[in-house]
Write a protein that holds these residues in place. Structure first.
Motif, PDB file in Angstrom:
ATOM      1  N   ASN A  86      -2.989 -12.326  -8.379  1.00 17.77           N
ATOM      2  CA  ASN A  86      -3.332 -11.442  -7.266  1.00 17.77           C
ATOM      3  C   ASN A  86      -3.907 -10.134  -7.789  1.00 17.77           C
ATOM      4  OD1 ASN A  86      -3.533 -10.027  -4.914  1.00 17.77           O
ATOM      5  ND2 ASN A  86      -1.443 -10.448  -4.227  1.00 17.77           N
ATOM      6  N   ASP A  87      -5.127  -9.801  -7.396  1.00 15.46           N
ATOM      7  CA  ASP A  87      -5.750  -8.576  -7.878  1.00 15.46           C
ATOM      8  C   ASP A  87      -5.998  -7.583  -6.746  1.00 15.46           C
ATOM      9  OD1 ASP A  87      -7.732  -9.913  -6.600  1.00 15.46           O
ATOM     10  OD2 ASP A  87      -9.200  -9.822  -8.223  1.00 15.46           O
ATOM     11  N   ASP A  88      -5.159  -7.646  -5.705  1.00 14.89           N
ATOM     12  CA  ASP A  88      -5.238  -6.691  -4.600  1.00 14.89           C
ATOM     13  C   ASP A  88      -3.991  -5.824  -4.552  1.00 14.89           C
ATOM     14  OD1 ASP A  88      -7.709  -7.297  -3.618  1.00 14.89           O
ATOM     15  OD2 ASP A  88      -6.988  -8.723  -2.106  1.00 14.89           O
ATOM     16  N   ILE A  89      -4.189  -4.568  -4.148  1.00 10.84           N
ATOM     17  CA  ILE A  89      -3.067  -3.704  -3.770  1.00 10.84           C
ATOM     18  C   ILE A  89      -2.979  -3.814  -2.253  1.00 10.84           C
ATOM     19  CG2 ILE A  89      -2.164  -1.342  -3.730  1.00 10.84           C
ATOM     20  CD1 ILE A  89      -3.852  -0.757  -6.216  1.00 10.84           C
ATOM     21  N   VAL A 137       2.973  -0.397  -0.517  1.00 13.84           N
ATOM     22  CA  VAL A 137       2.052  -1.443  -0.957  1.00 13.84           C
ATOM     23  C   VAL A 137       2.770  -2.444  -1.861  1.00 13.84           C
ATOM     24  CG1 VAL A 137       0.118   0.176  -0.862  1.00 13.84           C
ATOM     25  CG2 VAL A 137       1.308  -0.180  -3.039  1.00 13.84           C
ATOM     26  N   LYS A 138       2.107  -3.573  -2.073  1.00 14.52           N
ATOM     27  CA  LYS A 138       2.549  -4.555  -3.064  1.00 14.52           C
ATOM     28  C   LYS A 138       1.436  -4.711  -4.091  1.00 14.52           C
ATOM     29  CE  LYS A 138       6.022  -7.635  -1.054  1.00 14.52           C
ATOM     30  NZ  LYS A 138       6.333  -9.037  -0.672  1.00 14.52           N
ATOM     31  N   ARG A 146       5.292  -6.144  -7.576  1.00 17.40           N
ATOM     32  CA  ARG A 146       6.079  -4.928  -7.463  1.00 17.40           C
ATOM     33  C   ARG A 146       5.841  -4.278  -6.107  1.00 17.40           C
ATOM     34  NH1 ARG A 146       7.996  -3.193 -12.335  1.00 17.40           N
ATOM     35  NH2 ARG A 146       9.457  -2.223 -10.882  1.00 17.40           N
ATOM     36  N   LEU A 147       6.907  -3.699  -5.562  1.00 11.32           N
ATOM     37  CA  LEU A 147       6.775  -2.832  -4.396  1.00 11.32           C
ATOM     38  C   LEU A 147       6.416  -1.446  -4.916  1.00 11.32           C
ATOM     39  CD1 LEU A 147       7.194  -2.958  -1.284  1.00 11.32           C
ATOM     40  CD2 LEU A 147       9.461  -1.971  -1.678  1.00 11.32           C
ATOM     41  N   ALA A 148       5.530  -0.742  -4.223  1.00  6.96           N
ATOM     42  CA  ALA A 148       5.088   0.564  -4.709  1.00  6.96           C
ATOM     43  C   ALA A 148       4.677   1.440  -3.544  1.00  6.96           C
ATOM     44  CB  ALA A 148       3.918   0.390  -5.682  1.00  6.96           C
TER      45      ALA A 148
END
Length: 288
Positions: A86-89, A137-138, A146-148
């Motif tokens: 996955n390369d999205d925030i 975001v994830k 990660r949750l961020a």
């Protein structure tokens, strides 16, 4: 700096291409272990307790063991996990800034806009500032989801990873439920003490004393070798004067603390005042 991740911030139909950079670095002095007898470098081997052989890192898998069950997980197992590529925030929601509990914050990263026309980046930054909101975001970093939070810092957008809710320990210490009575006078004196120490936080005014002394020790050993006199290089501080015994009473401790703080401020003001008067005297002499 070198980018450690490349992708996009995605919310709704809006897409903001970005690169991710570590926002912090460790200033500790790098050292390695040596044998105290001859100074030889200590190196570690990955040793298998079954075949009694040294094992290369590329030949190592991971295992989960709960005491009853043991499961070996291979590299193929980890690569099969859906979060791998996955390369999205992904923006999950926007929340008020004050709802982020600092205990949840972990590592910080800067986001650089990579689009030739970074209007979406600038718009998102300005929107977060004007609404006083933080994005939850994830993001997938090093194969882990990660949750961020996504927030602003000056002209930058930045990410700070969060601990998951079940990673925060719930505690109930006996002392915090005490019914000890706090008098108005104690609260007043405590408030005065806080006010006497109050100032604007300037991070650059603080330094890591241990690391500075460690660098000084290394430089001195380079210059003087093993014959260096530790007591001469690092003399022990003189013991502070006795303040008149231990203060047991809380009210008396508060009163003495406030008095000490006031007197230290007065002495500082006198010193700066004397410097000003000295400079005035010297300027008068030059004028005459």
């Amino acid at each position: 700096m070198r980018a450690i991740w490349k992708g996009s911030i995605a919310f709704g139909l809006v897409n903001v291409p970005v690169k991710l950079y570590s926002a912090t670095e460790n200033h500790d002095v790098d050292m390695h272990q040596v044998h105290d007898k001859d100074g030889g470098r200590i190196r570690y081997e990955r040793h298998c307790e079954v075949c009694d052989e040294s094992v290369e890192y590329s030949d190592i898998d991971k295992a989960y063991d709960d005491g009853e069950h043991r499961v070996i997980l291979t590299k193929d197992d980890f690569e099969a996990l859906p979060a791998e590529d996955n390369d999205d925030i992904d923006v999950l929601q926007f929340v008020p800034n004050d709802q982020i509990d600092p205990i949840m914050l972990e590592r910080a990263y800067f986001l650089e806009p990579t689009s030739k026309t970074p209007k979406a980046y600038l718009l998102l930054r300005k929107t977060l500032d004007s609404t006083d909101k933080t994005a939850i975001v994830k993001i997938t970093l090093r194969t882990r989801t990660r949750l961020a939070i996504l927030r602003t810092r000056g002209k930058l957008l930045m990410i700070q990873t969060l601990r998951w809710a079940d990673e925060i320990r719930e505690v109930d210490f006996k002392g915090v439920n005490s019914r000890a009575k706090i008098s108005d006078k104690e609260l007043e004196m405590s408030t005065q003490l806080v006010e006497s120490y109050s100032d604007d936080f300037m991070p650059e005014e603080f330094s890591d004393d241990y690391q500075e002394e460690l660098k000084k020790l290394i430089d001195t050993k380079i210059e003087q070798g093993e014959s260096m006199d530790l007591e001469e290089a690092f003399p022990e501080d003189e013991e502070e004067e006795d303040s008149g015994g231990d203060v047991v009473d809380l009210m008396e401790a508060l009163r003495q603390s406030v008095d000490n703080s006031r007197s230290s401020k007065k002495s500082g003001a006198k010193k700066s005042g004397s410097k000003v008067s000295d400079s005035k005297k010297s300027s008068k002499k030059k004028a005459s």
